[in-house]
Design an enzyme around this catalytic site. Structure first.
Site, PDB file in Angstrom:
ATOM      1  N   THR A   1       0.819  -1.223   0.000  1.00  0.00           N
ATOM      2  CA  THR A   1       0.000   0.000   0.000  1.00  0.00           C
ATOM      3  C   THR A   1       0.846   1.264   0.000  1.00  0.00           C
ATOM      4  O   THR A   1       1.956   1.294   0.520  1.00  0.00           O
ATOM      5  CB  THR A   1      -0.970   0.028   1.203  1.00  0.00           C
ATOM      6  OG1 THR A   1      -1.550  -1.254   1.349  1.00  0.00           O
ATOM      7  CG2 THR A   1      -2.075   1.035   1.017  1.00  0.00           C
TER       8      THR A   1
ATOM      9  N   GLU B   1      -5.926  -9.181  -2.078  1.00  0.00           N
ATOM     10  CA  GLU B   1      -6.862  -8.343  -1.324  1.00  0.00           C
ATOM     11  C   GLU B   1      -7.986  -9.125  -0.667  1.00  0.00           C
ATOM     12  O   GLU B   1      -8.551  -8.689   0.342  1.00  0.00           O
ATOM     13  CB  GLU B   1      -7.469  -7.300  -2.278  1.00  0.00           C
ATOM     14  CG  GLU B   1      -7.782  -5.982  -1.626  1.00  0.00           C
ATOM     15  CD  GLU B   1      -6.533  -5.211  -1.274  1.00  0.00           C
ATOM     16  OE1 GLU B   1      -6.422  -4.775  -0.129  1.00  0.00           O
ATOM     17  OE2 GLU B   1      -5.649  -5.052  -2.151  1.00  0.00           O
TER      18      GLU B   1
HETATM   19  N1  GLU Z   1      -5.520  -4.141   2.157  1.00  0.00           N
HETATM   20  C1  GLU Z   1      -5.453  -3.154   3.183  1.00  0.00           C
HETATM   21  C2  GLU Z   1      -6.735  -2.337   3.240  1.00  0.00           C
HETATM   22  O1  GLU Z   1      -7.376  -2.155   2.240  1.00  0.00           O
HETATM   23  C3  GLU Z   1      -4.282  -2.255   3.045  1.00  0.00           C
HETATM   24  C4  GLU Z   1      -3.024  -3.011   3.267  1.00  0.00           C
HETATM   25  C5  GLU Z   1      -1.903  -2.266   3.894  1.00  0.00           C
HETATM   26  O2  GLU Z   1      -1.935  -1.049   3.963  1.00  0.00           O
HETATM   27  O3  GLU Z   1      -0.955  -2.908   4.315  1.00  0.00           O
HETATM   28  O4  GLU Z   1      -7.079  -1.885   4.263  1.00  0.00           O
END
Ligand code: GLU
Length: 645
Positions: free
Chosen positions: A441, A489
């Site tokens: 991210t 995801e």
């Molecule tokens: N998949 C996470 C989310 O959508 C973000 C992952 C991360 O920031 O490490 O909250």
């Protein structure tokens, strides 16, 4: 006050020199508001805790500012602004450039949330390009597989959203074409870039189970010959340049539809890539069920941000399918009755009292998040109730400075505050602690010379996603690599079927076909009383994203820090109902001791929390500022390059 350890400052300087552009890593010198009567009975709170704009410092610009977690990506955005693009064009250019230079964090194999404020119309929207579960997904598809396995296999791959989302952004809100804004990323992938320290991740090649080495093509790229690339060595990604060219020529359809007659074969690579099942391990894992039809039907969605306020400041953030806005705004409301900025009452930055209140507010909000938040297109998320004044006031009464909330808080029932007449159900649930898996991210923010602002968080979930490039085997047995990593995801869904204890129905974040997994991403903006945007910000960090946004908000508004100080200051994060706090390693040591076993009994861990990139517009003058996070390779480029002020 520069609260960063010297290591962070050095890294930032090195990266800035590497690029030799007009990079500003804003120096942080307080420019605080005057002492003023406080919000409660307090005596010494900064003006911003009474609704005045927060302080700022550093170089000011007027032609636009880009703040990103990588210098090459910031440069891509700045170039597009210089070519006449607006903030939306520049943000899309940053997103594609990051796919090249920070591929472990985000890219076209994933999705994200792009908050856009258009100066002319005063409209603020969000383009939701979150990944989606394919038609064949089931609530029990992860059952029996620990995170370390399911997150590295095709079953975790959601239908990628970034290409549809960025096409929608440019077509609806940009000034340039998708093809034009793709050019800086194509040049980077084709011509190469000097590997930055973060690109050469310290863990990518050292262990046999590294995510970066999960598949042969990824291992060859990230760890050629089995070893780390050298910092500063030239890295190209020709297959990705080719993929970008296909999208530039034929548009997003070339990504989502298999059209061999046009040379569009990316969809084939996505489908074959997500069938990956870790064949080198025993037992062999589980591939994904995504089909060409799943890909072809994917649409980005236009969302309206959720708005709340904190000490007189209007804040907009990301609605479901993210838990971002609801949890950020609930935490802020829970702490609002405490004068967090007032040292004379034992509060102030980094004190035990402030940390105690913040931590327990986070625990309360995360307990609600675990039960009540998910994709609102599929589940009846009580968004109004969760932020209703009476509901939050009732929850806030549970916080007592000087004592840890014990036992762990459970979710309550916000529905009576949402719809009059419903009686509260029995409280049954204790929130399960979310799995922590950070490193993926990225967040970036852009303002242009017209005053349009973008706050964009983009992700492939874990660092390196499933560690597999999209690609397929040609008839001759060779591998056609598309050069981008596939997301994991779908691991943001509940890992097994659950029941909401209040409604008796399926868990709001259980897997369903077509549903988007609950996110924590919280691209956010603070607005002036007249509705103009003051600041854009957000962070990576899994569930800790929420807490990074909360920390920066409180630093600005309660502690009177400048924007850069607010980003640099050590953060505190709790992301479940459990009494387990994570703080940046440079958080005041005495407070860590007092919060830990010797004091209030929290478990305190030391680890980096988030990476916040911001831009700010001074309301009276329109001057533009940026701040970036040295926890990664945060870079601010302001225009004109000849300098600010
Ligand atoms: N998949 C996470 C989310 O959508 C973000 C992952 C991360 O920031 O490490 O909250």
């Amino acid at each position: 006050m520069d609260t960063r350890p010297s290591l962070f400052r050095l890294t930032t300087t090195r990266v800035a020199i590497l690029l030799a552009c007009s990079t500003v890593v804003a120096g942080a010198h307080a420019d605080r508001g005057k002492a003023a009567p406080g919000v409660q009975s307090s005596v010494n709170l900064p003006e911003q805790s009474q609704g005045k704009p927060p302080a700022w410092a550093g170089k000011a610009f007027r032609q636009g500012v880009v703040s990103a977690a990588n210098p090459y990506a910031a440069e891509a955005g700045a170039k597009i602004l210089e070519q006449g693009g607006n903030a939306v064009d520049a943000a899309v250019a940053v997103a594609y450039a990051l796919n090249v230079v920070e591929p472990q964090s985000a890219g076209i194999g994933g999705g994200g949330f792009m908050m856009i404020h258009m100066a002319k119309t005063g409209q603020t929207v969000i383009i939701d390009s979150r990944e989606e579960a394919p038609a064949g997904a089931t609530p029990s598809m992860f059952v029996g597989q620990p995170f370390s396995r399911r997150s590295l296999q095709g079953v975790a791959v959601g239908i990628p959203g970034m290409v549809r989302g960025t096409e929608m952004a440019v077509n609806s809100y940009g000034k340039l074409s998708l093809s034009q804004v793709l050019q800086p990323a194509i040049a980077l992938a084709d011509g190469g870039f000097a590997a930055t320290p973060r690109f050469v991740s310290s863990t990518a090649c050292s262990s046999a189970t590294s995510r970066a080495k999960n598949s042969p093509a990824a291992a060859d790229y990230f760890c050629p010959g089995g070893d780390f690339r050298a910092v500063g060595s030239l890295v190209t990604n020709k297959p990705l340049a080719q993929t970008f060219r296909q999208i530039a020529t034929h548009g997003a359809d070339c990504f989502y539809r298999y059209m061999p007659e046009k040379g569009c074969d990316i969809a084939l690579g996505i489908i074959e890539g997500q069938q990956y099942n870790q064949p080198h391990l025993s037992p062999i894992g589980k591939g994904g069920s995504m089909t060409l039809d799943d890909l072809a039907q994917y649409q980005a969605k236009l969302r309206t941000p959720i708005e709340g306020s904190y000490r007189g400041h209007r804040i907009k953030s990301m609605p479901p399918p993210s838990s971002g806005a609801l949890t950020v705004l609930q935490i802020l409301k829970l702490v609002e009755r405490f004068p967090l900025g007032d040292a004379s009452q034992g509060y102030g930055f980094g004190t035990v009292k402030t940390a105690n209140v913040m931590a327990d507010a986070m625990r309360l909000a995360f307990a609600d998040r675990a039960i009540w938040m998910g994709d609102a297109d599929f589940a009846p998320v009580p968004a109004k109730g969760l932020l209703a004044n009476d509901y939050v006031a009732m929850r806030s009464q549970l916080i007592t400075p000087g004592a840890r909330l014990d036992p762990n808080p459970a979710a309550d029932d916000p529905r009576p505050y949402e719809v009059a007449g419903l009686s509260p159900a029995t409280r049954l649930a204790v929130a399960a602690p979310p799995v922590s898996h950070e490193n993926g991210t990225t967040h970036f923010s852009v303002v242009d010379k017209w005053g349009n602002v973008v706050s964009y968080t983009n992700t492939i979930e874990s660092g390196y996603g499933i560690g597999v490039f999209a690609g397929y085997q040609r008839p001759d047995g060779s591998f056609k690599n598309h050069g981008f990593l596939l997301n994991n995801e779908l691991t943001d869904f509940n890992t097994s079927p659950t029941i909401n204890p209040f409604t008796g129905t399926a868990g709001f974040n259980d897997v369903e076909p077509g549903k988007r997994p609950r996110s924590s991403m919280a691209p956010s903006m603070i607005f002036n009383p007249d509705g103009s945007p003051l600041m854009a910000y957000g962070s990576p960090g899994g569930a800790t994203i929420i807490n990074s946004v909360v920390n920066v908000t409180i630093n600005l508004i309660d502690h009177g820090m400048t924007m850069q100080e607010a980003v640099d200051a050590p953060r505190l994060s709790v992301s479940s109902a459990n009494p387990s706090i994570t703080v940046d390693p440079w958080f005041p040591a005495a407070t860590v001791t007092a919060l830990g076993p010797l004091g209030l009994g929290y478990a305190v861990n030391l680890s980096d929390v988030g990476s916040v990139q911001t831009v700010l517009i001074e309301p009276k003058t329109g001057k533009q500022y940026g701040a970036a996070d040295a926890r990664r390779e945060g870079t601010v480029i302001g225009l004109p390059r000849s300098g600010g002020r």
